[in-house]
Design a protein around this motif. Sequence first.
Motif, PDB file in Angstrom:
ATOM      1  N   GLN A   1     -16.805  -4.282   3.468  1.00  0.00           N
ATOM      2  CA  GLN A   1     -16.928  -4.339   4.928  1.00  0.00           C
ATOM      3  C   GLN A   1     -17.854  -3.216   5.346  1.00  0.00           C
ATOM      4  OE1 GLN A   1     -12.324  -5.186   5.668  1.00  0.00           O
ATOM      5  NE2 GLN A   1     -13.436  -5.115   7.619  1.00  0.00           N
TER       6      GLN A   1
ATOM      7  N   TRP B   1     -14.341  -6.203  -2.585  1.00  0.00           N
ATOM      8  CA  TRP B   1     -14.207  -6.336  -1.125  1.00  0.00           C
ATOM      9  C   TRP B   1     -15.254  -5.426  -0.488  1.00  0.00           C
ATOM     10  CZ3 TRP B   1     -10.023  -9.082   1.348  1.00  0.00           C
ATOM     11  CH2 TRP B   1     -10.071  -9.051   2.751  1.00  0.00           C
TER      12      TRP B   1
ATOM     13  N   HIS C   1     -21.115  -6.516  11.925  1.00  0.00           N
ATOM     14  CA  HIS C   1     -20.154  -6.188  10.870  1.00  0.00           C
ATOM     15  C   HIS C   1     -20.181  -7.271   9.792  1.00  0.00           C
ATOM     16  CE1 HIS C   1     -16.573  -4.177   9.263  1.00  0.00           C
ATOM     17  NE2 HIS C   1     -16.054  -5.375   9.057  1.00  0.00           N
TER      18      HIS C   1
ATOM     19  N   GLN D   1     -18.530  -8.744   6.373  1.00  0.00           N
ATOM     20  CA  GLN D   1     -17.307  -8.704   5.562  1.00  0.00           C
ATOM     21  C   GLN D   1     -17.381  -9.741   4.446  1.00  0.00           C
ATOM     22  OE1 GLN D   1     -13.109  -8.560   7.137  1.00  0.00           O
ATOM     23  NE2 GLN D   1     -12.952 -10.555   6.143  1.00  0.00           N
TER      24      GLN D   1
END
Length: 362
Positions: A26, A24, A84, A86
């Motif tokens: 971000q 993951w 951003h 992600q």
Amino acid sequence: MKPPASNTGVLSSFESYLNPVVDWVQVTFKKFKIEKIIKDVLKLEAGFFTKNDFGFYGYKYSYQFNDILVLYNGDSDVSGMGVHLQMSGKGCRQLDFYLKAQQRTWKDFFMDCFNLETKCNFSRLDVSIDDVKTYFKIPQLVKKIKAGEIVSKFKYSYNFEKLKNSDGSNAGTTLYMGSPTSNVRFRFYEKNYEQAFKQGVEVEEIGDWNRYEIQMRNENATECAKVLSRDSNILYVVKSILNNYVRFTNKSDTDKYKYRWKTWRNWERFIEDAGNLSLYIRPEPKTFEDTYRWLIKQTSNSLKTVEIIENSLGINGELIERIMNSANLKPQHYEKIVNYLKQKSQFEDMEDSLPRDIEGRS
């Protein structure tokens, strides 16, 4: 290029017993536009992405390519939220595919993030190890903790056991270390049970498979990303973080000090020659700019509500004044005020953070 339909990121047991996975990502960039992020960090064509008139986390818009999401506020980003990026677990597996096609690695990805913007901020980063040899069973770890045979920086652990209603048998155990709100949290679970349920087969058909995950947030996530931008051995990095936070032991009847107890053999074989990687970062002092950005993001709607009520009642400023009068400033608040004011020419002669000095100048 299209990612494979199914890619767990795990090699067969004949090729590798332990496989590290970036699971993951971000990260936020404040200085560059969305096209720059796609070109220089992801190194993909902007035409691959679909533009959406909606976003998440307070962003107005988004660009999406499969499970890779880029969020932004358009040309007028008055809030200073930046761009951003992600990638969920699926997004990371897709980027795995593109990185190989580009002859790049995750080290290159993280390096490109910091090369583009030195102070880019990783708000979340998950890394994990898939263990298809299973050096230990998750219920064994739970048993060790209940026996007090653990040395850890975490105060508490939490375990969950999934049971079959038909016969009460175990259908998978999950162990958490660290609270849901902490910047570093571990999750160990029996992934073979998860996969068996998804595929509708018996767990024996999947074979042995544990997953050991580390979820990091904010400065801890950023620090880990910096390490991964310098070290291509993700397995060693993940093990070193685990080794720094937890150690399973064998209880000694002759020594009351747990830190001197011998390491449990199964854990020792798993950790092997890993180091100790601390993700602790000494927090920098908060500035007035930090406070101002926080006020805009968190309290602007509430303050506007108060202002509208005041204007409607014809009591302009009374409610806001009550709020201000309820403040109880401490030395760190005055220090923040002084540090900001000293940047202005008329306050250059300020020598200390005495409240009376500031109040006398107001």
